[in-house]
Design an enzyme around this catalytic site. Structure first.
Site, PDB file in Angstrom:
ATOM      1  N   ARG A  28       0.780  -1.255   0.100  1.00  0.00           N
ATOM      2  CA  ARG A  28      -0.147   0.140  -0.034  1.00  0.00           C
ATOM      3  C   ARG A  28       0.739   1.170   0.055  1.00  0.00           C
ATOM      4  NH1 ARG A  28      -3.749  -1.382   4.663  1.00  0.00           N
ATOM      5  NH2 ARG A  28      -5.150  -3.313   3.809  1.00  0.00           N
ATOM      6  N   ARG A  32      -3.700   6.158   0.690  1.00  0.00           N
ATOM      7  CA  ARG A  32      -4.404   7.282   1.484  1.00  0.00           C
ATOM      8  C   ARG A  32      -3.655   8.253   2.289  1.00  0.00           C
ATOM      9  NH1 ARG A  32      -9.853   4.968   3.401  1.00  0.00           N
ATOM     10  NH2 ARG A  32      -8.659   3.026   3.388  1.00  0.00           N
ATOM     11  N   ARG A  41      -7.600  10.877  -5.911  1.00  0.00           N
ATOM     12  CA  ARG A  41      -9.099  10.199  -5.737  1.00  0.00           C
ATOM     13  C   ARG A  41     -10.253  10.985  -5.901  1.00  0.00           C
ATOM     14  NH1 ARG A  41     -10.036   5.377  -1.296  1.00  0.00           N
ATOM     15  NH2 ARG A  41     -12.280   5.319  -1.485  1.00  0.00           N
ATOM     16  N   ASP A  78      -6.689  -3.794  -7.531  1.00  0.00           N
ATOM     17  CA  ASP A  78      -7.541  -4.085  -6.325  1.00  0.00           C
ATOM     18  C   ASP A  78      -7.344  -5.764  -6.530  1.00  0.00           C
ATOM     19  OD1 ASP A  78      -9.926  -5.139  -4.693  1.00  0.00           O
ATOM     20  OD2 ASP A  78      -9.113  -3.375  -3.756  1.00  0.00           O
ATOM     21  N   TYR A 155     -13.953 -13.353  -0.219  1.00  0.00           N
ATOM     22  CA  TYR A 155     -14.826 -12.079  -0.598  1.00  0.00           C
ATOM     23  C   TYR A 155     -15.901 -12.603  -1.357  1.00  0.00           C
ATOM     24  CZ  TYR A 155     -11.295  -9.020   1.505  1.00  0.00           C
ATOM     25  OH  TYR A 155     -10.403  -8.446   2.075  1.00  0.00           O
TER      26      TYR A 155
END
Length: 359
Positions: A28, A32, A41, A78, A155
């Site tokens: 990552r 963010r 974003r 992703d 998921y």
């Protein structure tokens, strides 16, 4: 035509060849915690809008490399792009993470799944890989990636994140044949996906087995390790030890118990989290693979002095377990960074890795 690679220490370390210092990249690293990421974003409108736009994916991938002397870039994407391309309908809920409109709950749902067409259904990913590779211009290698079959299945069955993974574990226990069919088609898709990324320009490949650690040892061997081994043995990565070969890293959260089995899978490297000492992982794997890791990400909340100390501890642990040699180690966190981490502390970490590991 791509430029010659000017910084190859990451690839050399994965081949367990001598390097001038231990290479470092961070899971990552495009995220963010960077104000420039947040600005991109906001302009894009959503995470998926960025991920599905090759130019924006390229921009976000390059942002951390402009700030820090990292030794590798990783594709901004992703892990759930593959099940999304299988028709499950990926969307994101603010504060809750990824969700699927059409989760897989039974054998009939599984029977409808097929391997996506990489040239059409996932072309935006391949376009992003080729764009990033061109813009890197030989500065550092580019890592492509996928989720592991088990993690994707989590998921796909749960319909999103989970605290106890009761649905997916129940399916595995109550109908193991159906679960294996799900894992087989997902493994086929992962192999095709990673192959396509390599063809588009990825120079190394990582599989994220984020939820393998939620399984008991017996279930891990049956439902996760078995398919990671298939990937390691069937994925074409190129010949020899030269630049044409794309090394494979198998990373798992909570995989310390299984590092010897992972090292025997045919992979080039094993990524580990902070719950096993690097020295112990090196002893268990016996020099058969490179190791990647394993600083606890929470260390980035600590003072610069504490960060340097923990970096040194990790570097020394690997050396102690590897007979005094520092070769064959890629420094990383044991999992991804969080949005509220300080970029200045990331700079301290990267500088400390390079300074303390200089040969």
């Amino acid at each position: 035509m791509t430029s010659p690679l000017r910084n190859d220490r990451f690839l050399r370390a994965l081949r367990r060849q001598p390097v001038d210092r231990t290479p470092v990249w961070l899971m990552r690293q495009a995220g963010r915690y960077l104000p420039e990421y947040r600005a991109t974003r906001k302009a894009a409108g959503s995470f998926l809008a960025m991920a599905k736009n090759p130019e924006l994916a390229c921009e976000v991938t390059l942002q951390p490399l402009r700030r820090f002397p990292l030794d590798a870039a990783i594709l901004f994407s992703d892990i759930l792009t593959v099940p999304d391309a299988m028709g499950l309908g990926l969307y994101f809920v603010e504060g809750e993470g990824p969700k699927f409109e059409r989760p897989v709950r039974n054998a009939a749902d599984i029977a409808r799944l097929g391997v996506p067409d990489m040239a059409t259904d996932l072309r935006y990913v391949m376009d992003a890989v080729s764009t990033i590779r061109r813009e890197l211009d030989g500065s550092v290698p580019l890592i492509g990636f996928s989720g592991s079959p088990w993690t994707l299945a989590c998921y796909m069955v749960e319909g999103g994140g989970s605290k106890d993974f009761a649905r997916v574990k129940s399916l595995a226990l109550n109908d193991p044949a159906a679960m294996h069919r799900l894992l087989e088609v997902t493994t086929d898709a992962v192999i095709a996906y990673l192959s396509a990324q390599r063809a588009a320009g990825a120079q190394a490949l990582q599989v994220f087995d984020t939820w393998g650690g939620v399984l008991s040892p017996a279930m891990y061997r049956e439902f996760s390790l078995r398919y990671l081994t298939r990937i390691a043995r069937e994925l074409e990565r190129g010949d020899g030890d030269g630049d044409a070969r794309a090394p494979l890293i198998l990373f798992g959260k909570g995989n310390g118990l299984h590092v010897a089995d992972l090292a025997a899978s045919g992979t080039d490297a094993v990524g580990v989290d902070w719950t096993i000492e690097l020295g112990e992982a090196a002893r268990r794997t016996g020099g058969r693979v490179a190791l990647q890791g394993n600083l606890d990400p929470v260390t980035l909340y600590a003072s610069p002095e504490a960060i340097r100390s923990e970096v040194g501890r990790a570097l020394d642990s690997y050396r102690d377990g590897n007979g005094g040699s520092r070769e064959g180690h890629v420094f990383n966190l044991g999992h991804g960074m969080s949005p509220d981490m300080d970029p200045d502390h990331v700079a301290v970490l990267v500088e400390a890795v390079h300074a303390l590991s200089a040969r």
